[in-house]
Write a protein that holds these residues in place. Structure first.
Motif, PDB file in Angstrom:
ATOM      1  N   ALA A 103       0.890  -1.213   0.078  1.00 16.85           N
ATOM      2  CA  ALA A 103      -0.039  -0.001  -0.224  1.00 16.85           C
ATOM      3  C   ALA A 103       1.035   1.278   0.053  1.00 16.85           C
ATOM      4  O   ALA A 103       1.900   1.220   0.525  1.00 16.85           O
ATOM      5  CB  ALA A 103      -0.592  -0.003   1.094  1.00 16.85           C
TER       6      ALA A 103
ATOM      7  N   ALA B 218      -2.330  -1.101  -3.426  1.00 15.05           N
ATOM      8  CA  ALA B 218      -3.227  -0.141  -3.221  1.00 15.05           C
ATOM      9  C   ALA B 218      -2.930   1.266  -2.769  1.00 15.05           C
ATOM     10  O   ALA B 218      -1.836   1.436  -2.076  1.00 15.05           O
ATOM     11  CB  ALA B 218      -4.300  -0.861  -1.952  1.00 15.05           C
TER      12      ALA B 218
ATOM     13  N   ARG C 264      -7.393   0.942  -7.856  1.00 11.34           N
ATOM     14  CA  ARG C 264      -6.541   0.992  -6.866  1.00 11.34           C
ATOM     15  C   ARG C 264      -6.610   2.060  -5.850  1.00 11.34           C
ATOM     16  O   ARG C 264      -5.984   1.927  -4.705  1.00 11.34           O
ATOM     17  CB  ARG C 264      -5.008   1.086  -7.310  1.00 11.34           C
ATOM     18  CG  ARG C 264      -4.732  -0.011  -8.221  1.00 11.34           C
ATOM     19  CD  ARG C 264      -3.391   0.291  -8.989  1.00 11.34           C
ATOM     20  NE  ARG C 264      -3.689   1.250  -9.918  1.00 11.34           N
ATOM     21  CZ  ARG C 264      -2.652   2.109 -10.707  1.00 11.34           C
ATOM     22  NH1 ARG C 264      -1.416   1.656 -10.441  1.00 11.34           N
ATOM     23  NH2 ARG C 264      -2.973   3.098 -11.561  1.00 11.34           N
TER      24      ARG C 264
END
Length: 266
Positions: A191, A229, A254
């Motif tokens: 992330a 993400a 995303r």
């Protein structure tokens, strides 16, 4: 790894509002595998959430830069830690941010110089710890690496690794190649946390103040790996609605706007 954006407002702007509470201050609380954490990244709202025991449980704070929305409640957290006798309280940051804190905050004018003051056992109340840039260091059970961002004052993003996964915190920044160089050379990044502070019509203001708009965020996403993400924060409260709608219009799977108080797992 679990990451929570601490809230800093308890109420919505109106009783029937569907908008989340305003988020003018920034603190991320990070917990990792094998007992890593809690690590607070920035201290904008750190001193507003929870009782003194809860705040004092956070032993390590890592700052991205010295702007007030990222350090505003640092003194309240310090008082909670000192009140529980868990000293010295440790605040970590690269050298320019440490010096800014000494000069402009812990200067016996805005707040007492807790680096100088000792408790009745001779322990200093505060330790300001300088961390390296572009070199890994250990903190709160994590391996952390700082990288520079594009902002008017010295500002640093962080790659935080708990041994299983990594999260990249982009901090306040305009478009930043150093972030993506870090992400693309780290195989376990799951992330990335980015900011988007202003709507597209205020692009000149955003550029001049070192921030993103939805349009420049879209350009940043071109560099993002497909399996990572991207969580967006730091939406200026006055423009939150237009920014959120523009981000939704990007239609990038995303991309997620992180509401105040929300948590994600990477």
């Amino acid at each position: 790894m679990r990451v929570r954006l601490l809230p800093c407002s308890l109420q919505r702007s109106a009783p029937d509002s569907t908008e989340p509470p305003a988020q003018p201050l920034t603190t991320f609380m990070v917990h990792g595998e094998r007992g890593a954490g809690p690590l607070a990244i920035d201290a904008g709202s750190l001193g507003l959430v929870g009782d003194t025991d809860h705040m004092a449980a956070v032993r390590e704070v890592l700052l991205t830069h010295a702007h007030i929305d990222h350090v505003a409640t640092l003194p309240m957290w310090l008082e909670a830690v000192v009140g529980e006798g868990r000293v010295p309280a440790r605040v970590h940051a690269p050298g320019p941010t440490v010096e800014a804190l000494r000069t402009h905050l812990f200067n016996d004018v805005l707040f007492p110089d807790f680096e100088r003051i000792e408790d009745d056992r001779g322990r200093r109340l505060l330790e300001l710890v300088e961390v390296p840039v572009d070199r890994p260091f250990a903190l709160a059970g994590f391996t952390v690496r700082a990288f520079p961002t594009v902002h008017p004052v010295p500002t640093y993003g962080y790659l935080v690794d708990d041994g299983k996964t990594s999260v990249a915190f982009g901090a306040d920044s305009a478009r930043n190649p150093a972030l993506w160089q870090t992400v693309l050379t780290t195989p376990n990044v799951r992330a990335v946390v980015l900011e988007t502070s202003f709507p597209d019509p205020l692009a000149e203001l955003a550029e001049g103040s070192g921030h993103l708009t939805p349009a420049t965020l879209r350009e940043e996403l071109d560099a993002a790996p497909e399996n990572v993400a991207v969580y967006v924060t730091h939406l200026k409260p006055s423009y939150r609605g237009p920014i959120a709608r523009a981000l939704e219009a990007l239609e990038d799977e995303r991309l997620r706007v992180l509401p105040p108080g929300a948590e994600f797992t990477a």
